[in-house]
Design a protein around this motif. Sequence first.
Motif, PDB file in Angstrom:
ATOM      1  N   LEU A   7       0.827  -1.206   0.000  1.00  0.00           N
ATOM      2  CA  LEU A   7       0.000   0.000   0.000  1.00  0.00           C
ATOM      3  C   LEU A   7       0.858   1.252   0.000  1.00  0.00           C
ATOM      4  CD1 LEU A   7      -2.808  -0.954   2.539  1.00  0.00           C
ATOM      5  CD2 LEU A   7      -2.723  -1.340   0.073  1.00  0.00           C
ATOM      6  N   GLY A   8       2.042   1.151   0.567  1.00  0.00           N
ATOM      7  CA  GLY A   8       2.947   2.290   0.587  1.00  0.00           C
ATOM      8  C   GLY A   8       4.299   1.881   1.131  1.00  0.00           C
ATOM      9  N   THR A   9       5.341   2.511   0.614  1.00  0.00           N
ATOM     10  CA  THR A   9       6.681   2.254   1.105  1.00  0.00           C
ATOM     11  C   THR A   9       7.536   3.485   0.856  1.00  0.00           C
ATOM     12  OG1 THR A   9       8.569   0.755   1.052  1.00  0.00           O
ATOM     13  CG2 THR A   9       7.466   1.143  -1.040  1.00  0.00           C
ATOM     14  N   GLY A  10       8.435   3.761   1.761  1.00  0.00           N
ATOM     15  CA  GLY A  10       9.303   4.913   1.591  1.00  0.00           C
ATOM     16  C   GLY A  10       9.100   5.954   2.672  1.00  0.00           C
ATOM     17  N   SER A  11       9.491   7.185   2.362  1.00  0.00           N
ATOM     18  CA  SER A  11       9.452   8.249   3.365  1.00  0.00           C
ATOM     19  C   SER A  11       8.038   8.646   3.770  1.00  0.00           C
ATOM     20  CB  SER A  11      10.213   9.479   2.857  1.00  0.00           C
ATOM     21  OG  SER A  11       9.619   9.969   1.674  1.00  0.00           O
ATOM     22  N   ASN A  12       7.041   8.331   2.958  1.00  0.00           N
ATOM     23  CA  ASN A  12       5.655   8.646   3.311  1.00  0.00           C
ATOM     24  C   ASN A  12       5.048   7.607   4.247  1.00  0.00           C
ATOM     25  OD1 ASN A  12       5.527  11.010   1.837  1.00  0.00           O
ATOM     26  ND2 ASN A  12       4.889   9.960  -0.020  1.00  0.00           N
ATOM     27  N   GLY A  13       5.717   6.475   4.410  1.00  0.00           N
ATOM     28  CA  GLY A  13       5.227   5.438   5.302  1.00  0.00           C
ATOM     29  C   GLY A  13       5.170   4.085   4.623  1.00  0.00           C
ATOM     30  N   ASN A  14       5.190   3.049   5.434  1.00  0.00           N
ATOM     31  CA  ASN A  14       5.131   1.678   4.939  1.00  0.00           C
ATOM     32  C   ASN A  14       3.831   1.026   5.375  1.00  0.00           C
ATOM     33  OD1 ASN A  14       7.862   1.712   3.919  1.00  0.00           O
ATOM     34  ND2 ASN A  14       8.504   1.638   6.050  1.00  0.00           N
ATOM     35  N   CYS A  15       3.268   0.224   4.485  1.00  0.00           N
ATOM     36  CA  CYS A  15       2.067  -0.530   4.826  1.00  0.00           C
ATOM     37  C   CYS A  15       1.916  -1.651   3.802  1.00  0.00           C
ATOM     38  CB  CYS A  15       0.842   0.365   4.820  1.00  0.00           C
ATOM     39  SG  CYS A  15      -0.639  -0.457   5.426  1.00  0.00           S
ATOM     40  N   TYR A  16       1.743  -2.871   4.304  1.00  0.00           N
ATOM     41  CA  TYR A  16       1.631  -4.050   3.444  1.00  0.00           C
ATOM     42  C   TYR A  16       0.440  -4.882   3.898  1.00  0.00           C
ATOM     43  CZ  TYR A  16       6.496  -2.646   3.155  1.00  0.00           C
ATOM     44  OH  TYR A  16       7.654  -1.906   3.030  1.00  0.00           O
ATOM     45  N   VAL A  17      -0.232  -5.512   2.953  1.00  0.00           N
ATOM     46  CA  VAL A  17      -1.315  -6.427   3.260  1.00  0.00           C
ATOM     47  C   VAL A  17      -0.893  -7.801   2.733  1.00  0.00           C
ATOM     48  CG1 VAL A  17      -3.733  -7.003   2.850  1.00  0.00           C
ATOM     49  CG2 VAL A  17      -3.065  -4.623   3.151  1.00  0.00           C
ATOM     50  N   VAL A  18      -0.887  -8.787   3.626  1.00  0.00           N
ATOM     51  CA  VAL A  18      -0.471 -10.141   3.268  1.00  0.00           C
ATOM     52  C   VAL A  18      -1.678 -11.061   3.412  1.00  0.00           C
ATOM     53  CG1 VAL A  18       1.092 -12.039   3.819  1.00  0.00           C
ATOM     54  CG2 VAL A  18       1.859  -9.669   4.105  1.00  0.00           C
ATOM     55  N   LYS A  19      -2.027 -11.733   2.325  1.00  0.00           N
ATOM     56  CA  LYS A  19      -3.142 -12.683   2.334  1.00  0.00           C
ATOM     57  C   LYS A  19      -2.573 -14.087   2.237  1.00  0.00           C
ATOM     58  CE  LYS A  19      -6.374  -9.473   0.294  1.00  0.00           C
ATOM     59  NZ  LYS A  19      -7.364  -9.231  -0.748  1.00  0.00           N
ATOM     60  N   ILE A  20      -2.934 -14.923   3.215  1.00  0.00           N
ATOM     61  CA  ILE A  20      -2.502 -16.312   3.253  1.00  0.00           C
ATOM     62  C   ILE A  20      -3.763 -17.149   3.415  1.00  0.00           C
ATOM     63  CG2 ILE A  20      -1.076 -18.024   4.417  1.00  0.00           C
ATOM     64  CD1 ILE A  20       0.543 -15.645   5.565  1.00  0.00           C
ATOM     65  N   GLY A  21      -4.181 -17.779   2.350  1.00  0.00           N
ATOM     66  CA  GLY A  21      -5.441 -18.523   2.395  1.00  0.00           C
ATOM     67  C   GLY A  21      -6.586 -17.567   2.645  1.00  0.00           C
TER      68      GLY A  21
END
Length: 58
Positions: A7-21
């Motif tokens: 969703l975002g990475t770098g100086s503005n901020g990091n955010c990840y969504v991980v889907k497992i099953g």
Amino acid sequence: MIDIQVLGTGSNGNCYVVKIGRATLMLECGLSFKTIQKKLNYKLTREVDACLITHEHL
């Protein structure tokens, strides 16, 4: 299968969504709540099961 959405990475901020099953985990929440909502098409509470936050910023 594992699906990772950045969703975002770098100086503005990091955010990840991980889907497992059928489970969905959000890693970090370095973006504003409003930005995260927009990027997830306002389905945050229906689609994310848990959130892992490793640290905070001032």
